[in-house]
Scaffold this motif. Sequence first.
Motif, mmCIF file in Angstrom:
data_model
loop_
_atom_site.group_PDB
_atom_site.id
_atom_site.type_symbol
_atom_site.label_atom_id
_atom_site.label_comp_id
_atom_site.label_asym_id
_atom_site.label_seq_id
_atom_site.Cartn_x
_atom_site.Cartn_y
_atom_site.Cartn_z
ATOM 1 N N ILE A 1 1.341 -1.075 0.473
ATOM 2 C CA ILE A 1 0.239 -0.371 0.031
ATOM 3 C C ILE A 1 1.145 1.613 0.208
ATOM 4 O O ILE A 1 0.420 1.932 0.065
ATOM 5 N N HIS A 2 2.169 1.359 1.061
ATOM 6 C CA HIS A 2 2.886 2.189 0.776
ATOM 7 C C HIS A 2 3.228 2.846 -0.747
ATOM 8 O O HIS A 2 2.856 4.581 -1.047
ATOM 9 N N ARG A 3 2.965 2.125 -1.864
ATOM 10 C CA ARG A 3 3.401 2.241 -3.051
ATOM 11 C C ARG A 3 2.674 3.460 -3.803
ATOM 12 O O ARG A 3 2.727 4.319 -4.239
ATOM 13 N N VAL B 1 7.233 28.546 2.477
ATOM 14 C CA VAL B 1 7.832 28.273 1.129
ATOM 15 C C VAL B 1 6.894 26.810 0.837
ATOM 16 O O VAL B 1 6.476 26.561 -0.580
ATOM 17 N N ILE B 2 6.348 26.347 1.641
ATOM 18 C CA ILE B 2 5.860 24.732 1.359
ATOM 19 C C ILE B 2 3.829 25.539 1.445
ATOM 20 O O ILE B 2 3.578 24.777 -0.047
ATOM 21 N N ALA B 3 3.777 26.454 2.213
ATOM 22 C CA ALA B 3 2.247 26.712 1.643
ATOM 23 C C ALA B 3 2.441 27.666 0.485
ATOM 24 O O ALA B 3 1.493 27.946 -0.642
ATOM 25 N N PHE C 1 11.589 4.932 14.000
ATOM 26 C CA PHE C 1 11.590 3.646 14.485
ATOM 27 C C PHE C 1 10.899 2.611 13.506
ATOM 28 O O PHE C 1 10.514 3.060 12.324
ATOM 29 N N ARG C 2 11.533 1.043 13.025
ATOM 30 C CA ARG C 2 10.875 0.042 12.651
ATOM 31 C C ARG C 2 10.920 -0.609 13.247
ATOM 32 O O ARG C 2 10.592 -1.110 14.903
ATOM 33 N N THR C 3 9.405 -2.006 13.543
ATOM 34 C CA THR C 3 8.930 -2.685 13.960
ATOM 35 C C THR C 3 9.720 -4.001 13.424
ATOM 36 O O THR C 3 8.952 -4.155 12.412
ATOM 37 N N LEU D 1 23.044 8.540 4.878
ATOM 38 C CA LEU D 1 21.461 8.206 5.141
ATOM 39 C C LEU D 1 20.694 9.337 6.011
ATOM 40 O O LEU D 1 19.386 8.800 6.598
ATOM 41 N N GLY D 2 21.056 10.808 6.082
ATOM 42 C CA GLY D 2 20.016 11.769 6.556
ATOM 43 C C GLY D 2 18.901 11.814 5.617
ATOM 44 O O GLY D 2 18.139 12.149 7.013
ATOM 45 N N TYR D 3 18.379 11.871 4.621
ATOM 46 C CA TYR D 3 17.509 11.583 3.933
ATOM 47 C C TYR D 3 15.911 10.227 3.768
ATOM 48 O O TYR D 3 15.747 9.773 3.112
ATOM 49 N N ILE E 1 12.610 2.269 -0.260
ATOM 50 C CA ILE E 1 11.345 3.296 -0.658
ATOM 51 C C ILE E 1 10.927 4.161 0.918
ATOM 52 O O ILE E 1 9.983 5.296 -0.518
ATOM 53 N N HIS E 2 11.271 4.715 1.538
ATOM 54 C CA HIS E 2 10.704 5.887 2.498
ATOM 55 C C HIS E 2 11.666 6.864 2.144
ATOM 56 O O HIS E 2 11.400 7.983 2.649
ATOM 57 N N PHE E 3 12.744 6.754 1.486
ATOM 58 C CA PHE E 3 13.721 7.260 0.791
ATOM 59 C C PHE E 3 12.783 9.007 1.006
ATOM 60 O O PHE E 3 12.122 9.152 0.022
ATOM 61 N N CYS E 4 13.649 10.355 1.468
ATOM 62 C CA CYS E 4 12.630 11.213 1.417
ATOM 63 C C CYS E 4 12.298 12.004 0.268
ATOM 64 O O CYS E 4 13.422 12.225 -0.592
ATOM 65 N N PRO E 5 11.438 12.191 -0.209
ATOM 66 C CA PRO E 5 10.426 12.508 -0.904
ATOM 67 C C PRO E 5 11.595 13.970 -1.316
ATOM 68 O O PRO E 5 10.548 14.753 -2.572
HETATM 69 C C1 HEM Z 1 16.183 18.945 6.087
HETATM 70 C C2 HEM Z 1 15.506 18.114 5.625
HETATM 71 C C3 HEM Z 1 15.033 16.799 6.087
HETATM 72 C C4 HEM Z 1 15.137 15.683 6.396
HETATM 73 C C5 HEM Z 1 16.791 15.473 6.974
HETATM 74 C C6 HEM Z 1 13.932 14.614 6.321
HETATM 75 C C7 HEM Z 1 14.578 13.261 6.721
HETATM 76 C C8 HEM Z 1 13.691 12.174 6.299
HETATM 77 C C9 HEM Z 1 13.732 10.995 6.594
HETATM 78 C C10 HEM Z 1 15.039 10.556 6.931
HETATM 79 C C11 HEM Z 1 13.235 10.048 5.992
HETATM 80 C C12 HEM Z 1 12.620 8.076 6.041
HETATM 81 C C13 HEM Z 1 11.884 8.048 6.966
HETATM 82 C C14 HEM Z 1 12.029 6.788 6.853
HETATM 83 O O1 HEM Z 1 12.815 5.880 6.513
HETATM 84 O O2 HEM Z 1 10.926 5.669 8.348
HETATM 85 C C15 HEM Z 1 11.691 11.079 5.505
HETATM 86 C C16 HEM Z 1 10.513 11.327 4.277
HETATM 87 C C17 HEM Z 1 9.871 11.446 4.512
HETATM 88 N N1 HEM Z 1 10.500 12.953 3.958
HETATM 89 FE FE1 HEM Z 1 11.590 14.093 4.658
HETATM 90 N N2 HEM Z 1 12.615 15.010 5.485
HETATM 91 C C18 HEM Z 1 13.439 16.442 5.182
HETATM 92 C C19 HEM Z 1 12.781 17.256 4.043
HETATM 93 C C20 HEM Z 1 11.565 17.202 3.863
HETATM 94 C C21 HEM Z 1 10.354 18.176 3.502
HETATM 95 C C22 HEM Z 1 10.970 19.258 2.523
HETATM 96 C C23 HEM Z 1 9.213 17.675 2.591
HETATM 97 C C24 HEM Z 1 8.470 17.802 2.188
HETATM 98 C C25 HEM Z 1 7.841 18.562 1.399
HETATM 99 C C26 HEM Z 1 9.096 16.280 2.856
HETATM 100 C C27 HEM Z 1 8.938 14.963 3.528
HETATM 101 C C28 HEM Z 1 9.058 13.377 3.659
HETATM 102 C C29 HEM Z 1 8.324 12.908 4.153
HETATM 103 C C30 HEM Z 1 6.638 12.756 3.389
HETATM 104 C C31 HEM Z 1 8.138 11.477 3.766
HETATM 105 C C32 HEM Z 1 7.892 10.186 4.307
HETATM 106 C C33 HEM Z 1 8.118 9.007 2.940
HETATM 107 C C34 HEM Z 1 7.648 7.960 2.477
HETATM 108 O O3 HEM Z 1 7.235 7.317 3.989
HETATM 109 O O4 HEM Z 1 7.519 7.157 1.984
HETATM 110 N N3 HEM Z 1 10.921 15.915 4.021
HETATM 111 N N4 HEM Z 1 12.667 12.150 5.418
#
Ligand code: HEM
Length: 405
Positions: free
Chosen positions: A92-94, A147-149, A292-294, A343-345, A349-353
């Motif tokens: 469902i995440h997809r 910006v997000i607004a 977190f993960r479970t 790995l800061g983002y 599959i959950h890599f920060c969009p």
């Molecule tokens: C410094 C800025 C940011 C950092 C360090 C960051 C970091 C992260 C990380 C580590 C995850 C992975 C979560 C996981 O694996 O469970 C994530 C997911 C996510 N981030 Fe970011 N984020 C940033 C900015 C943003 C921005 C600007 C947005 C949206 C406009 C955003 C939206 C999201 C969303 C929606 C997810 C979930 C994605 C998914 O589960 O597929 N993030 N972020």
Amino acid sequence: MNYDPTSPEQWEDPAKVYAWLREHDPAHHCEKFGIWVVTRHADVLAILKDTERFSSRDANTALADATPPEVAKVLAEGHPEVDALLTADPPIHRRHRGTINRALTQRRINENLDAMGQIAHALVDGFVDERSADLVARFAIPYPLHVIAEILDLPEERLPDFKRWSSDFVRRFSPDLTTEERVSCARGFIAFQRDFEQRIRQAQARPGDDFMSDFARAGSEGDEPLSMPEMLTTIMQTVVAGHETTTSLIGSALVLLLRDPALHETLTASPEKLPAFVEEVVRLESPVQGLFRTTTCDVELHGRKIPSGAHVQVLFAAANRDPEAIANPDAVDLERRNPRGHLGYGEGIHFCPGAPLARTDTRVALEVLLERLPALRLAPDAKLRHAPHFFLRGWESVPVTWSTR
Ligand code: HEM
């Protein structure tokens, strides 16, 4: 060494305990919070890619106590919160991810590039003559929110509400809240839902070429459309993730460069190096320290048996300074061969969009601040403290001074 992110020494200087854990106890069981803590780059990466054994469901509630009846009563007034996006697993995440990817495109970010500059300049206009300010309160908080607004077309006059609701959204899972505070957060959560439900319905009724219309449009063929609770959880997570983290990133970037005059000079003289610097700040300071993960089954890691149903915290921040994966990990290096190898983002599959947006709007913010605030310095009496949080890291305030031209 004990891992305790609620202790002031550790949240001020977590690198020390991370280094110890990486070396001596890479699959650490933290008795106090009943969680497992993973710190090595290779392990964190493997877990992020193993969604079958390490589920993202329940990820938010790893630290939360059971919902008190007073809170449940308030929450019953809104849509149920469902596992979505950040807290959803395949398949469902997809579907959730598809809706965000469709709306938060590089084209949309590029279209808002001028607006980012204008927002940054307008904020600086508001305080430039004062020659001193707290750049967290005056800039790093309002900038990403505006910006997000702008990207989501949210009205300017509602921004204080969005800020409050976003804080409620994040705070409601903190382990240290009173029932009264949790009720108040739940009220904010419901108000947030109501506002976005209206926006989604408007976008569905009159779709245009904008973020909300792309988001609210049905997904690709064969995919079941998202339900209203799924859409609400997905969009609310995006709004929240879209500014709290960027606020921390800007604050951390400022402190890093203001504490290093040579780096400050390099970045002022060569702003084209700012993207490399922003990437290094995400790696070194990691606004999201770990999530977190479970476990869905018993898992063995470094000789430790992690039982099924355990909460595992993957510490991106610790992985980002792992010398096995990153050369000279404690230094700012603007010439790294693999600058995005951290790995800061997250990863997988959950890599920060939002990473492309965070990279762009933070770069624009620093460009404007360095250009507009000459001889920028930390205020001589500045007492810098990180805001207390279990897994987010950012300065509470960054008091600075500058000269006028
Ligand atoms: C410094 C800025 C940011 C950092 C360090 C960051 C970091 C992260 C990380 C580590 C995850 C992975 C979560 C996981 O694996 O469970 C994530 C997911 C996510 N981030 Fe970011 N984020 C940033 C900015 C943003 C921005 C600007 C947005 C949206 C406009 C955003 C939206 C999201 C969303 C929606 C997810 C979930 C994605 C998914 O589960 O597929 N993030 N972020």
